[in-house]
Design an enzyme around this catalytic site. Structure first.
Site, PDB file in Angstrom:
ATOM      1  N   HIS A 115      -5.048   2.326   7.926  1.00  0.00           N
ATOM      2  CA  HIS A 115      -5.144   1.025   7.240  1.00  0.00           C
ATOM      3  C   HIS A 115      -5.529  -0.024   8.286  1.00  0.00           C
ATOM      4  O   HIS A 115      -6.460  -0.800   8.089  1.00  0.00           O
ATOM      5  CB  HIS A 115      -3.805   0.698   6.588  1.00  0.00           C
ATOM      6  CG  HIS A 115      -3.763  -0.649   5.922  1.00  0.00           C
ATOM      7  ND1 HIS A 115      -4.485  -0.941   4.791  1.00  0.00           N
ATOM      8  CD2 HIS A 115      -3.093  -1.784   6.235  1.00  0.00           C
ATOM      9  CE1 HIS A 115      -4.257  -2.194   4.434  1.00  0.00           C
ATOM     10  NE2 HIS A 115      -3.422  -2.731   5.301  1.00  0.00           N
ATOM     11  N   HIS A 172       4.035  -3.471  -0.699  1.00  0.00           N
ATOM     12  CA  HIS A 172       3.566  -4.131  -1.927  1.00  0.00           C
ATOM     13  C   HIS A 172       4.128  -3.469  -3.181  1.00  0.00           C
ATOM     14  O   HIS A 172       4.403  -2.267  -3.192  1.00  0.00           O
ATOM     15  CB  HIS A 172       2.030  -4.076  -2.027  1.00  0.00           C
ATOM     16  CG  HIS A 172       1.308  -4.916  -1.029  1.00  0.00           C
ATOM     17  ND1 HIS A 172       0.948  -6.217  -1.269  1.00  0.00           N
ATOM     18  CD2 HIS A 172       0.876  -4.635   0.224  1.00  0.00           C
ATOM     19  CE1 HIS A 172       0.318  -6.713  -0.206  1.00  0.00           C
ATOM     20  NE2 HIS A 172       0.255  -5.762   0.714  1.00  0.00           N
TER      21      HIS A 172
HETATM   22 ZN   LIG Z   1      -2.275  -4.612   5.305  1.00  0.00          ZN
END
Ligand SMILES: [Zn+2]
Length: 256
Positions: A115, A172
């Site tokens: 990521h 998230h």
């Molecule tokens: Zn991120």
């Protein structure tokens, strides 16, 4: 040793920061504070003061609250050594294999790039919890902004090697959308269907779907299920290598 307590702190639109604390030991960390005000309210609500800020990666929606919280509480900022230049206010860089102590609670550092190139996880082994940032989500995985599919496949493999009972705290609340995507690839996965019922009920009531567990991800997260015959059939990749199945899954999610 008293148990580590973990409190979810919703931030921005769909981010989670986490307070991680041991009141008796006088330590309280926040993981990935995207902004300071919700973290300050959560600290006040639990009558806590902040001693540490832990960052899994440099993105602004995980570090945006660093400087304000550091200034207000004198908290020490801990993050990936390999991204020192991009972590606001960093005091201490950590690398793969480091054992970082929050009072008496040991967190092992796992480097899980892709990521971002220097993304890390904090694994509190004895407390059975791992903070995975934007690498592993509930039924999902992060976008590959600074890495390749083989790199992410290896990073996810490191997390899947943790005990099945390990609670997963990610960056998230993407679970509902992730699960809808997962169902397009494995409509026959009974564990996935059962989990989606729970997730839909939780979200309808405004409740978080976090934490997950490593065991639950193994059964329901298509990004770690390259061995699934149904998933492979859906992708038309019956004979491909696992990493190719993962890469195609990630590609399809990008345009889902
Ligand atoms: Zn991120």
């Amino acid at each position: 040793m008293t148990a580590l307590e973990i409190v979810l702190v919703p931030c921005l639109k769909d981010n989670y920061a986490y307070l991680v604390f041991d009141r008796a030991a006088g330590v309280c960390a926040v993981v990935d504070p995207s902004e300071a005000p919700p973290v300050e309210r959560a600290l006040a609500g639990h009558d806590l003061s902040l001693t540490h800020i832990l960052n899994t990666h440099h993105h602004w929606d995980h570090t945006g609250g660093n400087l304000a919280l550091k200034e207000r509480f004198g908290a020490r900022v801990v993050g990936p050594e390999k991204d020192r230049a991009r972590i606001p206010g960093i005091d201490e860089g950590v690398v793969e294999g480091d054992v970082w102590m929050l009072g008496p609670h040991a967190a092992r550092v796992l480097e899980i790039p892709a990521h971002t190139r220097a993304h890390i996880a904090f694994w509190f082994e004895a407390d059975g919890a791992v903070f995975t940032g934007d690498t592993l989500f509930a039924m999902g995985c992060g976008r590959l902004f600074e890495g390749t599919p083989p790199m992410m496949w290896e990073s996810l493999g490191k997390l899947m090697a943790l005990p099945d009972s390990t609670r997963v705290y990610c960056g998230h609340e993407y679970t509902l959308a992730n699960g809808r995507f997962a169902l397009t690839l494995e409509p026959g996965n009974a564990d996935l269907k059962a989990r989606m019922k729970e997730v839909e009920a939780a979200r309808a009531g405004g409740a978080p779907t976090i934490p997950s567990t490593i065991g639950l991800e193994k059964r329901t997260n298509p990004f770690v299920r390259a061995a699934s015959a149904e998933l492979r059939r859906s992708l038309g990749l019956e004979a491909a290598e696992d990493v190719a199945v993962f890469a195609e899954t990630r590609l399809r999610k990008d345009s889902f």
